[in-house]
Each structure stands twice: as C-alpha cells, then as structure tokens.
Motif scaffolding. Sequence first.
Motif, PDB file in Angstrom:
ATOM      1  N   VAL A 120       0.831  -1.205   0.000  1.00  0.00           N
ATOM      2  CA  VAL A 120       0.000   0.000   0.000  1.00  0.00           C
ATOM      3  C   VAL A 120       0.867   1.257   0.000  1.00  0.00           C
ATOM      4  O   VAL A 120       0.775   2.084  -0.911  1.00  0.00           O
ATOM      5  N   LEU A 121       1.735   1.385   0.995  1.00  0.00           N
ATOM      6  CA  LEU A 121       2.503   2.621   1.118  1.00  0.00           C
ATOM      7  C   LEU A 121       3.436   2.842  -0.062  1.00  0.00           C
ATOM      8  O   LEU A 121       3.479   3.926  -0.641  1.00  0.00           O
ATOM      9  N   ILE A 122       4.204   1.792  -0.456  1.00  0.00           N
ATOM     10  CA  ILE A 122       5.178   1.973  -1.528  1.00  0.00           C
ATOM     11  C   ILE A 122       4.498   2.296  -2.857  1.00  0.00           C
ATOM     12  O   ILE A 122       4.874   3.270  -3.507  1.00  0.00           O
ATOM     13  N   PRO A 123       3.456   1.530  -3.291  1.00  0.00           N
ATOM     14  CA  PRO A 123       2.827   1.900  -4.568  1.00  0.00           C
ATOM     15  C   PRO A 123       2.249   3.308  -4.559  1.00  0.00           C
ATOM     16  O   PRO A 123       2.496   4.092  -5.480  1.00  0.00           O
ATOM     17  N   VAL A 124       1.506   3.660  -3.504  1.00  0.00           N
ATOM     18  CA  VAL A 124       0.888   4.985  -3.468  1.00  0.00           C
ATOM     19  C   VAL A 124       1.968   6.063  -3.411  1.00  0.00           C
ATOM     20  O   VAL A 124       1.905   7.065  -4.135  1.00  0.00           O
ATOM     21  N   GLY A 125       2.987   5.829  -2.583  1.00  0.00           N
ATOM     22  CA  GLY A 125       4.084   6.775  -2.491  1.00  0.00           C
ATOM     23  C   GLY A 125       4.767   6.965  -3.826  1.00  0.00           C
ATOM     24  O   GLY A 125       5.172   8.068  -4.193  1.00  0.00           O
ATOM     25  N   LYS A 126       4.864   5.855  -4.586  1.00  0.00           N
ATOM     26  CA  LYS A 126       5.507   5.930  -5.889  1.00  0.00           C
ATOM     27  C   LYS A 126       4.684   6.759  -6.868  1.00  0.00           C
ATOM     28  O   LYS A 126       5.235   7.551  -7.630  1.00  0.00           O
ATOM     29  N   PHE A 176      14.863   2.418  -6.683  1.00  0.00           N
ATOM     30  CA  PHE A 176      15.361   1.275  -5.935  1.00  0.00           C
ATOM     31  C   PHE A 176      14.234   0.500  -5.265  1.00  0.00           C
ATOM     32  O   PHE A 176      14.230  -0.729  -5.224  1.00  0.00           O
ATOM     33  N   ILE A 177      13.239   1.230  -4.768  1.00  0.00           N
ATOM     34  CA  ILE A 177      12.280   0.611  -3.869  1.00  0.00           C
ATOM     35  C   ILE A 177      11.120  -0.044  -4.610  1.00  0.00           C
ATOM     36  O   ILE A 177      10.452  -0.927  -4.083  1.00  0.00           O
ATOM     37  N   GLY A 178      10.917   0.352  -5.892  1.00  0.00           N
ATOM     38  CA  GLY A 178       9.734  -0.090  -6.618  1.00  0.00           C
ATOM     39  C   GLY A 178       9.545  -1.582  -6.654  1.00  0.00           C
ATOM     40  O   GLY A 178       8.439  -2.089  -6.471  1.00  0.00           O
TER      41      GLY A 178
END
Lengths: 214, 161
Positions: free
Chosen positions: A109-115, A150-152
């Motif tokens: 949730v956080l990583i996709p939305v943040g991306k 990097f995080i994707g």
Amino acid sequence: MSEAHSQPALTARQAGLVGCHSCGRVHEMGTTHCTRCGVVLHSRMPGSLQKVWAWLFAGMVVYIPANIYPMLLTTSLGHTSESTIIGGVIELVEYGSIGVALIVFVASVLIPVGKFVAIGYLALVVRPGSRMTRGSGLHGRQRLFEVVEFIGRWSMIDVFVVAILSALVQLDFAATINPGIAAVSFSLSVAFTMLAAQSFDPRLIWDAEETQAA
Amino acid sequence: MTRIVMLAATALVLMVAAVFFPFLEISAGGMVRRSSLLDAVLAFSTGMMLPLTFAVAALIIVLPVIRLSTIVYALAPMALGWHPAKHAVAAFRVAQALRPWAMAEIFIVGVSVALVKVAGLAKLSFGPAFWTFAVLVLVTVLSDNYMCRLTVWKTLEERRK
C-alpha cells in the motif's frame, strides 16, 4: 550544501557534450552511438515525460481493481473466504504478527501509493517552464528519484506470497488456497510503475540549473 | 573482478539446486506436502492467471539466470587477463538492463511472510532448496556490491584495444 548551490552546476549539454545514459562515457555533441557500449546517444531522452505519464496512469488504473478484488481465496473445511490486500493485512494483525503485517502494508500500500505521488511530483516539477523549477532542492529531487527506482520492485512481495501459499497449501479437505484476480492486476501495477520510473530521465532534474545560469 | 565472477558462478550452481530440490514442506492433519520452486511458479497456471505464471517464472528464475550468465560471460575473460569475449559489451548491457527485474531477494522475503500466514494453519519445515536459495540471494547481493558499473565499462574499453 549551501556552497554547492552558490554556483550552478555545468551540465554536459552546456559544455557541448553528450553523456551516455548506459555507461557514463561523454562524447562530442552530435555523436549518434556510444563508442564504448554501442547505445544510441541522446542528450535528453526523447519523449521521456510522455512515457512517464503513460506508464504512471496505466499503473494507477490497474491498482484500483487490485484493491477491490480478492487476492487470496482460502477454502477451509468446505467454507470459502476471500481476502483483499487490506483484508490480508488486518488478518495478520489479528494473528498478532504486527511486524509482518507492517511489511505487507508498506510493500503493497505505502510503496505503490508513495511511488504514484513521487513520480507524478518529479514529472510535474521538471517540466520546462514549471513555476517550481527555480529554487534549490535539486539534490533532494535526485535522491527522491533514486529511492523510487530502488524501492519499486519490493512491492512484488505480496504477489510472491500468494504464489507460495497457493502452491503449498493444497491439502484437499483441510485447507486450500487459490490466487485471486487481484494478484494479476497488482503485479501489472508494479510492473507499470517500474517502467514509469525507468523512462524518467534524471538529467531533466538538472536542467533547472541551466535556466538559473542563463 | 575475479571475486565477482566467482560469486556469480557460485550463484548459478546454487540456482540449479534451488529449482529442483523441495523448497518447503507442509504437514497438517497427517498429510504432508512438499513443494519445489517450480510448484510456486506453476501456482498461477490455471485459467486467467496463466500470464502471471510466466511473469513469476521470469522474475525469480529465468531473469536471474540470464543476468548471472551474462555477467560471467562478460567478466570472466577480463578476470583472467584476456581480451574480452565477442559480444561482451552487449552481454554486459543486458546484465545492466535486467538488474531491477531479477527479484530473487524479494521472493525470499515473500517466503517469510507466507510462513507467518500459514503458521496457524499447519506445521511448516524448510527443504534443502530453501537454504540454497537463501545463500544464492546472499551471494548475488554480495557480487552486486563488489561490482562498479563504471570500472567494468572502462576495463572493457581498455582491453578491447
């Protein structure tokens, strides 16, 4: 940091050079192919921002069904239950494994939305003529881009969890786990946003320095 | 340079073992089920999910293997002090392009999350492939850390003359 900002950086384009995005070698402006690694040279990637927006929107669109439809179908003693991404996180919290719930929540949730937000922000800000172009914080933008790139891929955790669970838990009567359709759209979303990040040309960030110097 | 080649070659050997040995073992109510890495890949192979099977297979097995072999191909002659092999430049470019898409280490984290989810349901134990895969991830990360993209390109260019 303040010292670095007092003098605008010299970009390769201003120096009449073009840098290779693959191996980092610089050539005279007008060279078409890199002599070291053979890649086609561009001072700035053509259509970079268009590609970024296209992949980003594609990623956002498939992220919606990924959250609405079930990710896992668990059949236990003849009774089937479905769980979405968020449902899986809540389930983990109820089991008491907060740490793992946190990992899944951050990854899916956080990583996709943040991306979505970060890539959108970068693409807006580097537009030529953008009012946000001026000012400092270019180093921050470069770092933001590196973090996003990097995080994707770590968002794929949830898809792999589903793959492992449904391969493993096939105990006929006692319990069976099957993948839901959200797994497909979620992995598509991750792939699309990774492509969006890759088509972003980080050299665009530093063009703001050029306009400042002029 | 030698170190990277050795680590990449090690990782390739480990990958073969990891694919064919049983990965995890689950037992519930007297029933035991072993599954290998291939089973995890084939989990999505029914109906609409088929494309996802290819994607997962590519991400955790095929792409890491291609990446490791191109690294060995491009760097091994240089580690031995020879001229680079034919198409070494193209091979190393492929290795660079695949870097974000080889997701073996993410798969390992996924395994641990899956373990916690199943813990309440059944008893789980690791097969030999789990440990080889874990070492494989470690070795891959190590060789990535030793590798400096710019140095490799520079050496490739110098040796070609």
